[in-house]
Design a protein around this motif. Structure first.
Motif, PDB file in Angstrom:
ATOM      1  N   SER A 128     -11.125   3.984  -1.346  1.00 12.98           N
ATOM      2  CA  SER A 128     -12.040   2.535  -0.960  1.00 12.98           C
ATOM      3  C   SER A 128     -12.232   1.552  -2.224  1.00 12.98           C
ATOM      4  O   SER A 128     -12.382   0.251  -1.910  1.00 12.98           O
ATOM      5  CB  SER A 128     -13.580   3.211  -0.522  1.00 12.98           C
ATOM      6  OG  SER A 128     -13.338   4.064   0.464  1.00 12.98           O
ATOM      7  N   HIS A 149       2.816  -1.263   4.340  1.00 15.42           N
ATOM      8  CA  HIS A 149       2.328  -0.025   3.953  1.00 15.42           C
ATOM      9  C   HIS A 149       3.787   0.742   3.774  1.00 15.42           C
ATOM     10  O   HIS A 149       4.632   0.753   4.628  1.00 15.42           O
ATOM     11  CB  HIS A 149       1.492   0.749   5.131  1.00 15.42           C
ATOM     12  CG  HIS A 149       1.439   2.257   5.047  1.00 15.42           C
ATOM     13  ND1 HIS A 149       1.524   2.949   6.138  1.00 15.42           N
ATOM     14  CD2 HIS A 149       1.351   2.949   3.565  1.00 15.42           C
ATOM     15  CE1 HIS A 149       1.366   4.243   5.653  1.00 15.42           C
ATOM     16  NE2 HIS A 149       1.269   4.373   4.408  1.00 15.42           N
ATOM     17  N   LEU A 154       0.914  -1.218   0.023  1.00 21.41           N
ATOM     18  CA  LEU A 154      -0.004   0.128  -0.048  1.00 21.41           C
ATOM     19  C   LEU A 154       0.851   1.344   0.031  1.00 21.41           C
ATOM     20  O   LEU A 154       1.526   1.537   1.034  1.00 21.41           O
ATOM     21  CB  LEU A 154      -0.809  -0.091   1.166  1.00 21.41           C
ATOM     22  CG  LEU A 154      -1.841   1.203   1.612  1.00 21.41           C
ATOM     23  CD1 LEU A 154      -2.564   1.396   0.351  1.00 21.41           C
ATOM     24  CD2 LEU A 154      -2.757   0.953   2.925  1.00 21.41           C
ATOM     25  N   LEU A 165     -10.249  -3.426   3.299  1.00 19.33           N
ATOM     26  CA  LEU A 165      -9.465  -4.533   3.207  1.00 19.33           C
ATOM     27  C   LEU A 165      -9.830  -5.507   4.542  1.00 19.33           C
ATOM     28  O   LEU A 165     -10.215  -6.751   4.160  1.00 19.33           O
ATOM     29  CB  LEU A 165      -8.015  -4.487   3.381  1.00 19.33           C
ATOM     30  CG  LEU A 165      -7.562  -3.887   1.966  1.00 19.33           C
ATOM     31  CD1 LEU A 165      -5.926  -3.738   1.932  1.00 19.33           C
ATOM     32  CD2 LEU A 165      -7.650  -4.942   0.618  1.00 19.33           C
ATOM     33  N   ILE A 211      -1.475  -1.166  -4.265  1.00 18.61           N
ATOM     34  CA  ILE A 211      -2.436  -0.124  -4.178  1.00 18.61           C
ATOM     35  C   ILE A 211      -1.746   1.104  -4.164  1.00 18.61           C
ATOM     36  O   ILE A 211      -0.971   1.594  -3.158  1.00 18.61           O
ATOM     37  CB  ILE A 211      -3.459  -0.449  -3.176  1.00 18.61           C
ATOM     38  CG1 ILE A 211      -4.006  -1.594  -3.391  1.00 18.61           C
ATOM     39  CG2 ILE A 211      -4.303   0.812  -3.085  1.00 18.61           C
ATOM     40  CD1 ILE A 211      -5.076  -1.842  -2.268  1.00 18.61           C
ATOM     41  N   ALA A 246      -9.249  -0.594  -2.767  1.00 24.22           N
ATOM     42  CA  ALA A 246      -9.401  -1.762  -1.742  1.00 24.22           C
ATOM     43  C   ALA A 246     -10.264  -2.841  -2.274  1.00 24.22           C
ATOM     44  O   ALA A 246     -10.238  -4.167  -2.209  1.00 24.22           O
ATOM     45  CB  ALA A 246      -9.556  -1.264  -0.437  1.00 24.22           C
ATOM     46  N   GLU A 247     -11.581  -2.414  -2.534  1.00 26.30           N
ATOM     47  CA  GLU A 247     -12.438  -3.346  -3.175  1.00 26.30           C
ATOM     48  C   GLU A 247     -12.184  -4.104  -4.255  1.00 26.30           C
ATOM     49  O   GLU A 247     -12.537  -5.379  -4.673  1.00 26.30           O
ATOM     50  CB  GLU A 247     -13.880  -2.644  -3.458  1.00 26.30           C
ATOM     51  CG  GLU A 247     -14.790  -2.058  -2.305  1.00 26.30           C
ATOM     52  CD  GLU A 247     -15.634  -0.932  -2.614  1.00 26.30           C
ATOM     53  OE1 GLU A 247     -15.861  -0.696  -3.843  1.00 26.30           O
ATOM     54  OE2 GLU A 247     -16.143  -0.666  -1.692  1.00 26.30           O
ATOM     55  N   VAL A 281      -8.640   2.384   3.052  1.00 29.79           N
ATOM     56  CA  VAL A 281      -8.177   1.327   2.484  1.00 29.79           C
ATOM     57  C   VAL A 281      -7.950   0.132   3.495  1.00 29.79           C
ATOM     58  O   VAL A 281      -8.517  -0.988   3.084  1.00 29.79           O
ATOM     59  CB  VAL A 281      -6.925   1.659   1.621  1.00 29.79           C
ATOM     60  CG1 VAL A 281      -6.213   0.148   1.411  1.00 29.79           C
ATOM     61  CG2 VAL A 281      -6.891   2.463   0.428  1.00 29.79           C
ATOM     62  N   ILE A 289      -0.502  -6.523   4.908  1.00 34.23           N
ATOM     63  CA  ILE A 289      -0.591  -5.416   4.177  1.00 34.23           C
ATOM     64  C   ILE A 289       0.652  -4.418   4.522  1.00 34.23           C
ATOM     65  O   ILE A 289       0.921  -4.378   5.929  1.00 34.23           O
ATOM     66  CB  ILE A 289      -1.916  -4.425   4.548  1.00 34.23           C
ATOM     67  CG1 ILE A 289      -3.270  -5.421   4.735  1.00 34.23           C
ATOM     68  CG2 ILE A 289      -1.786  -3.327   4.036  1.00 34.23           C
ATOM     69  CD1 ILE A 289      -4.471  -4.780   5.113  1.00 34.23           C
TER      70      ILE A 289
END
Lengths: 70, 416
Positions: free
Chosen positions: B252, B166, B139, B155, B197, B255-256, B151, B164
């Motif tokens: 958002s 970051h 991320l 998730l 992401i 993340a989806e 996010v 994740i």
């Protein structure tokens, strides 16, 4: 948390494959019992993983340079 | 001349000033208007930056310039004051340039968009698909942004077992593109994740500049790991999004797009388990009817061969029946174990199949030809404990045993 031997994706694909084989038919009882057993084991393991395993967030400590080095 | 004044050679003094400026002034941010922009030898970029009162000479390498620059543009630079070692001329050594004002930004955006498009970086066939069940997600966004929280929350809601990672970066301001680029290189070289992401919240063209910069666009395009990019509100679009493998509308949404929904997957797993149970049911009932017709055929054969080898046929039919019964019983036990384990997943459905299995076993038991004994047939055993299947198996004077449904009869052979 103990790492699972197999990834979720691998187990899921394996389950899908068994379902496909069953749908195609032509499996004898001996083989289908084994597959049946495997499919239900996979299904319960996958469900358990979805319910119990949490996400982890890690932040990278390294500082990302914002000025070009001379 | 005062004797305590420090003496330098020219080179020493230039060197001293260079060091002094670098340590004591360092990189500074300055805003002004571009004038006298030119590129020499296709390698060096020169221009001045000015306001009403003063002018500063600026210098940078062409490959460091990631935006369109023209005379008259208002810009902000990140630069270190410096002297050229040879000429001793003062200038600003540029590290980063940011455009100011919608007009300049819009122009730079359109020009770069055209250029990247011409290179084919937006092409559909370049887009890679995201793994169906990612396990690690990189991320790239700033730590304090709402985008980060959004996010991570989405998730967590949608998927489990994720790692994740970051990479905290600057998402706007001078130097932001460099932090983003180095985060991409980090993921591509040191921390192999399944998907990246890249995201930030909405903002003006000026705020989104990093996401419209050439270096970030190229980092996204050059990433060996598939990239989902979601910037700002739905109306905001950035060049990074055009280049990304998946273009999301918001943080958002990014993340989806990265992970499946666990509710949906849980439902699919239950459905697959149910379908397997249903299919096994079909296999069992097919076996059931096969067995019934096999035994029925066997029985009519027995009747045909009453004279001859009835006892032998009976014995083998009985063995077959025991074998089949055993297999079904073993299978049933194994199935029952699983049925118990999975009861909550499959709810009542299993019960019905279980009952079916029991019914089929009862049926098999009922038509088991050992029950034929009850109907008056008998098994003849020799004194050695072997089934008598021929008159040649016994001799006169030998004793033999006849097995009936409710017991045995011992007798002696007097004639054969």
């Amino acid at each position: 948390m103990a790492e699972s031997k197999q990834s979720f994706g691998k187990q899921f694909s394996e389950l899908e494959k068994i379902v496909e084989e069953f749908e195609e038919g032509n499996i004898d009882l001996e083989a289908s019992l084994e597959k049946f057993e495997k499919a239900l084991t996979l299904a319960s393991e996958l469900q358990k993983r979805l319910k119990t395993v949490e996400n982890k967030v890690e932040t990278i400590k390294k500082k990302f340079k914002d000025v070009i080095d001379e | 001349m005062k004797t305590d004044t420090k003496f330098y050679t020219v080179s020493e003094f230039v060197q001293f000033l260079r060091g002094f400026l670098a340590t004591n002034v360092g990189p500074v941010s300055i805003q002004g208007e571009v004038t006298g922009f030119r590129v020499s030898n296709d390698r060096f970029v020169w221009f001045d930056i000015k306001d009403e009162g003063s002018v500063l000479n600026c210098f940078m390498l062409k490959n460091e310039l990631m935006t369109v620059l023209e005379d008259g543009m208002e810009i902000k630079i990140l630069a270190t004051p410096q002297l050229f070692a040879k000429s001793g001329k003062f200038h600003m050594r540029i590290h980063a340039v940011e455009l100011i004002g919608e007009g300049a930004l819009q122009k730079a955006y359109e020009q770069l968009k055209q250029k990247l498009n011409a290179e084919g970086l937006f092409a559909e066939e370049r887009k890679r698909s995201i793994p169906r069940f990612p396990e690690t997600i990189g991320l790239i966004t700033s730590s304090d942004a709402a985008a980060y929280t959004d996010v991570v929350r989405i998730l967590n809601n949608r998927w489990s077992g994720l790692r994740i990672v970051h990479a905290p970066v600057k998402v706007q301001g001078l130097g932001a593109p460099n932090t983003i680029v180095s985060a991409f290189s980090y993921f591509n070289t040191q921390e192999n994740v399944d998907v990246i992401i890249l995201t930030r919240g909405g903002g003006s063209l000026e705020d989104l500049q990093a996401f419209n910069s050439e270096e970030v666009a190229r980092a996204v395009a050059g990433s060996a790991i598939p990239v989902i990019c979601g910037v700002g509100h739905e109306r905001d679009v950035s060049l990074a999004e055009f280049v990304a493998d998946v273009r999301a509308s918001t943080p958002s949404n990014a993340a989806e797009r990265a992970v499946p929904d666990k509710k949906e997957i849980a439902y699919r797993i239950s459905r697959m388990a149910r379908s397997v149970v249903g299919d096994l049911d079909t296999v069992v009932s097919r076996l059931q009817s096969d067995t019934v017709s096999l035994l029925a055929r066997g029985q009519s054969r027995i009747e045909e061969k009453m004279q001859g080898g009835f006892v032998r046929v009976n014995a083998s039919i009985s063995r077959i029946a025991t074998y089949i019964e055993g297999r079904v019983a073993r299978g049933t036990m194994r199935i029952e174990n699983h049925v118990r384990a999975l009861e909550e997943v499959l709810q009542g459905n299993i019960r019905r199949h279980n009952d079916n299995l029991h019914a089929s076993i009862r049926l098999l038991k009922n038509i088991n030809p050992t029950n034929l004994l009850k109907r008056g047939y008998a098994l003849a055993w020799s004194s050695k404990g072997r089934l008598i299947t021929s008159v040649k198996d016994v001799t006169v004077g030998e004793s033999m045993r006849t097995q009936l449904a409710d017991g045995d009869i011992e007798s002696t052979i007097t004639k054969r």
